[in-house]
Enzyme design. Structure first.
Site, PDB file in Angstrom:
ATOM      1  N   CYS A  96       0.828  -1.220   0.000  1.00  0.00           N
ATOM      2  CA  CYS A  96       0.000   0.000   0.000  1.00  0.00           C
ATOM      3  C   CYS A  96       0.856   1.261   0.000  1.00  0.00           C
ATOM      4  CB  CYS A  96      -0.934  -0.004   1.197  1.00  0.00           C
ATOM      5  SG  CYS A  96      -1.846  -1.552   1.348  1.00  0.00           S
TER       6      CYS A  96
ATOM      7  N   CYS B 196     -12.733  -0.085   8.708  1.00  0.00           N
ATOM      8  CA  CYS B 196     -11.889  -0.525   7.595  1.00  0.00           C
ATOM      9  C   CYS B 196     -12.055   0.387   6.389  1.00  0.00           C
ATOM     10  CB  CYS B 196     -12.293  -1.940   7.163  1.00  0.00           C
ATOM     11  SG  CYS B 196     -12.356  -3.130   8.514  1.00  0.00           S
TER      12      CYS B 196
ATOM     13  N   ILE C  99     -12.691  -1.254  -0.334  1.00  0.00           N
ATOM     14  CA  ILE C  99     -11.985  -1.769  -1.508  1.00  0.00           C
ATOM     15  C   ILE C  99     -12.327  -0.808  -2.644  1.00  0.00           C
ATOM     16  CG2 ILE C  99     -11.879  -3.715  -3.101  1.00  0.00           C
ATOM     17  CD1 ILE C  99     -12.673  -5.461  -0.592  1.00  0.00           C
TER      18      ILE C  99
ATOM     19  N   LYS D 125     -10.154   5.919   4.652  1.00  0.00           N
ATOM     20  CA  LYS D 125     -11.430   5.428   5.178  1.00  0.00           C
ATOM     21  C   LYS D 125     -12.620   5.844   4.322  1.00  0.00           C
ATOM     22  CE  LYS D 125     -14.482   3.730   7.660  1.00  0.00           C
ATOM     23  NZ  LYS D 125     -15.109   3.516   6.352  1.00  0.00           N
TER      24      LYS D 125
ATOM     25  N   HIS E 206      -9.337   3.690  -0.917  1.00  0.00           N
ATOM     26  CA  HIS E 206      -7.964   3.197  -0.813  1.00  0.00           C
ATOM     27  C   HIS E 206      -7.624   2.277  -1.978  1.00  0.00           C
ATOM     28  CE1 HIS E 206      -4.217   1.905   0.744  1.00  0.00           C
ATOM     29  NE2 HIS E 206      -4.627   0.935   1.541  1.00  0.00           N
TER      30      HIS E 206
END
Lengths: 388, 133
Positions: A84, A207, A210, A330, A334
Site C-alpha cells: 500500500c 476498515c 476496496i 477510510k 484506498h
C-alpha cells in the site's frame, strides 16, 4: 540541491468501477495532472508508477510502460511495488531524482483496480502483503493483522471501539464535499458501532473500503518552474522512508510502528522542522487504529495518547491538528497502489486553496503525508510547504 | 524433503521441515550466539547479523499476546470463519496461528496454549494451531 515543486495533480473519482481497465484509470488521472501543470508531456524525463496487485487483478505485469503509453509519455517508466506504500515510494524516488539534478520533470502516480476481484478475492490479494509462510498460511488477513494491533493497543494503553468509531465519523465528515471521494456521506457513531464485525475489535466502518482509482502528479525542479513560468506554489521539502520486519510477530512491539518513526525522523530532518511545525496531516488510515498508530509514530502525539484525538476534537476539521481532511483512506477510498500519490494530490490542493476543505485551514503552510505498506513494514513520509 | 504434501508439487524447503517438526512435537527456532531467536528458512539472524544459527527447541507452551476473531476471510479460509487468530509469545520467538478447542469469542490474551499442526476446514492445507493447555 534542487527544490521539488508540485506542478500538477490529478485523481480519478475513487470508488467501485469494476469494468474500467487500469490503463484507462491512469490515463484519466494523468490528463487532469497535465492540464493542472501546464507542462508539455515531451518534457517528462521519467514515469514513476505505483501498483500492488495488478498481476492478480488484471493478470497484467510489466505495467509501467503500459501506463506511460496510456498517459501519452515516451520516457523511461518504472513500476514501484511496496504494497500500500507503492506510490509513496514512487514519489520519494522522483524527489530524489529531481534533487540530484538527474531530472527536471518527473511524472509520478499509481493505480489500483480491486473491486473486479470481489471482496474475498481482494481480501486474498491484500493478504499477500504479509509473510506468506508464517502469517497468510495461518489464516491472518489484513484486517486481522490490524485487529491484533488494536487488541494489543487496548491492552497496553486502554481505549475502546468507541474511540476508534470517532475516527471513522470524523473522516467520513471530511469527505462530504470531496468530489473524488468514494463515500461522500456521513456515518454516525451508532452506525459505526453497530456495523458487522470484520476482525474483532474492528468492524466494517473501521476498515477502508476496496477501491478502484488512480492518482497522478507532475513534479518539477525549482529551476524548471522558474524558467517556464509554471505556477507551483507547493514544494516537497522533506522525504523519508522506513522498513521493519515483514511479519508482525517478529517486531519488538505490536503497538508501535517504528518504520513510520524512522521515515518521519528522516523527513523532519530533511525539511529542517520538528513535528510541532505540522499544520495538518494526511495519514494512512487503512483501519481506524492505523490513524492512531501513525499519529504516535509521527511524534504528533506521545505513545498511548492519540486514541482519543478524534473523540476530543483535536484532529477534526476545526481542531488544533486536522487529520485526513480528504476523508482519508477510510472515506476517500484506498486504491492501494495509488494511495501514496493521492495523499500528495490532496495535500497540495489543501495547501494551494483549491480543495473543498481548504477554507478550514486557510493559514496552513506545512502539511505532512504518511503512506504505509502492510502492517507498516514499509512507511514513507513527505513534508509539503507553501513556498510561493 | 521439500514436498508440501503427497501431490509431488514443490514445497518450501526449511519451512516444511519446521512445520513437520511442530506437528511431531519437536518444534524449534534458530538461536544466534547472543541468544536472539528467529524462524527458518533463515541464514542471517535479523537481530544480531550472525550467521551462526543453531536449532533450539521451542518451549512447549506460550502465552497469547493478542487475539482477533476473523469474520471476513480469504477464499482459502472461508469455511473456517469465525476463527480466532492469535500472536503467541513463546519466549525466544512469537508465532501466529489459529486458536482451536474453545469458542473463538472466549479466547483471551494471557491464556497458555501449545502449538500443533492441523488442517484448514476450507482446504486440506496444513495449519498452525494453538490449543489451550
Amino acid at each position: 540541491m534542487a527544490g521539488v515543486r508540485v506542478a500538477g495533480v490529478g485523481l480519478t473519482h475513487f470508488g467501485q468501477i469494476p469494468d474500467r481497465t487500469g490503463r484507462d484509470l491512469f490515463a484519466e488521472a494523468s490528463i487532469r495532472a497535465f492540464e493542472d501543470a501546464d507542462v508539455p508531456r515531451a518534457d517528462v524525463e521519467q514515469l514513476n508508477y505505483g501498483n500492488f496487485m495488478g498481476s492478480m487483478a488484471e493478470h497484467q505485469g510489466h505495467q509501467a510502460p503500459l501506463m506511460a503509453e496510456a498517459a501519452g509519455l515516451t520516457c523511461p517508466a518504472t513500476r514501484y511495488e511496496e504494497a500500500c506504500a507503492s506510490a509513496g515510494v514512487a514519489v520519494r524516488e522522483a524527489v530524489k531524482s529531481i534533487r540530484s539534478g538527474e531530472s527536471d520533470v518527473v511524472a509520478v502516480g499509481g493505480m489500483e483496480r480491486m473491486t473486479n476481484l470481489g471482496t474475498p478475492g481482494a481480501t486474498e490479494a491484500l493478504a499477500i502483503a504479509a509473510d506468506d509462510l508464517y502469517e497468510v498460511r495461518a489464516g491472518m488477513t489484513f484486517p486481522g493483522a490490524y485487529a491484533l494491533m488494536a487488541s494489543a493497543y487496548f491492552d497496553t494503553f486502554g481505549g475502546s471501539r468507541e474511540d476508534l468509531a470517532h475516527i471513522a465519523v470524523k473522516n467520513h465528515a471530511n469527505a462530504l464535499e470531496n468530489e473524488y471521494a468514494q463515500y461522500q456521506r456521513s456515518v454516525s457513531l451508532e452506525d459505526a458501532l453497530d456495523a458487522q464485525p470484520v476482525a474483532t475489535p474492528l468492524h466494517l466502518y473501521d476498515c477502508a473500503p476496496i477501491t478502484d482509482g488512480a492518482a497522478a502528479l507532475v513534479l518539477v525542479s525549482d529551476s524548471y518552474a522558474e524558467a517556464n513560468d509554471i505556477a507551483a506554489p507547493v514544494s516537497i521539502v522533506g522525504s523519508g522512508q522506513g522498513s521493519d520486519n515483514l511479519a508482525l510477530h517478529d517486531r519488538d512491539h505490536l503497538v508501535r510502528t517504528p518504520a513510520t518513526a524512522q521515515a518521519a525522523n528522516m523527513a523532519y530532518e530533511d525539511a529542517a522542522i520538528g513535528p510541532d511545525a505540522i499544520d495538518l496531516a494526511e495519514v494512512h488510515d487503512c483501519f481506524t487504529i492505523a490513524e492512531v498508530l501513525a499519529l504516535e509514530a509521527l511524534d504528533l502525539y506521545p505513545y498511548g495518547e492519540a486514541i482519543t484525538a478524534a473523540r476530543t476534537g483535536e484532529t477534526t476539521i476545526d481542531g488544533a491538528l486536522p487529520v485526513n481532511l480528504s476523508g482519508g483512506l477510510k472515506a476517500k477510498g484506498h486504491p492501494v497502489g495509488a494511495t501514496g500519490a493521492s495523499q500528495i494530490v490532496e495535500m497540495t490542493r489543501l495547501l494551494r486553496g483549491d480543495h473543498p476543505n481548504s477554507d478550514a485551514v486557510e493559514d496552513a503552510r506545512t502539511g505532512l503525508t504518511h503512506n504505509a505498506g502492510g502492517t507498516v513494514a514499509s512507511a514513507v513520509v513527505h513534508v509539503l510547504e507553501v513556498v510561493a | 524433503m521439500t514436498d508440501a504434501d503427497d501431490s509431488g508439487a514443490p514445497g518450501d524447503a526449511g519451512f516444511d521441515e519446521w512445520l513437520a517438526a511442530i506437528a511431531d512435537g519437536n518444534g524449534y527456532y534458530l538461536e544466534s550466539p547472543t541468544g536472539e531467536g528467529s524462524l527458518p528458512p533463515r541464514r542471517i539472524c535479523p537481530h544480531s547479523g550472525s550467521t551462526q544459527l543453531e536449532e533450539q527447541p521451542i518451549p512447549d507452551t506460550g502465552t497469547i499476546e493478542a487475539v482477533t476473531v476473523v469474520h471476513v476471510a480469504s477464499p482459502q479460509f472461508v469455511d473456517d470463519t469465525p476463527y480466532a487468530t492469535a500472536v503467541v509469545d513463546f519466549g525466544p520467538v512469537r508465532l501466529t496461528g489459529m486458536v482451536r478447542g474453545l469458542d473463538p469469542d472466549s479466547v483471551e490474551t494471557g491464556m497458555t496454549v501449545e502449538s500443533t499442526v492441523e488442517t484448514r476446514a476450507t482446504t486440506d492445507d496444513p495449519l498452525l494451531v494453538f490449543r489451550p493447555v
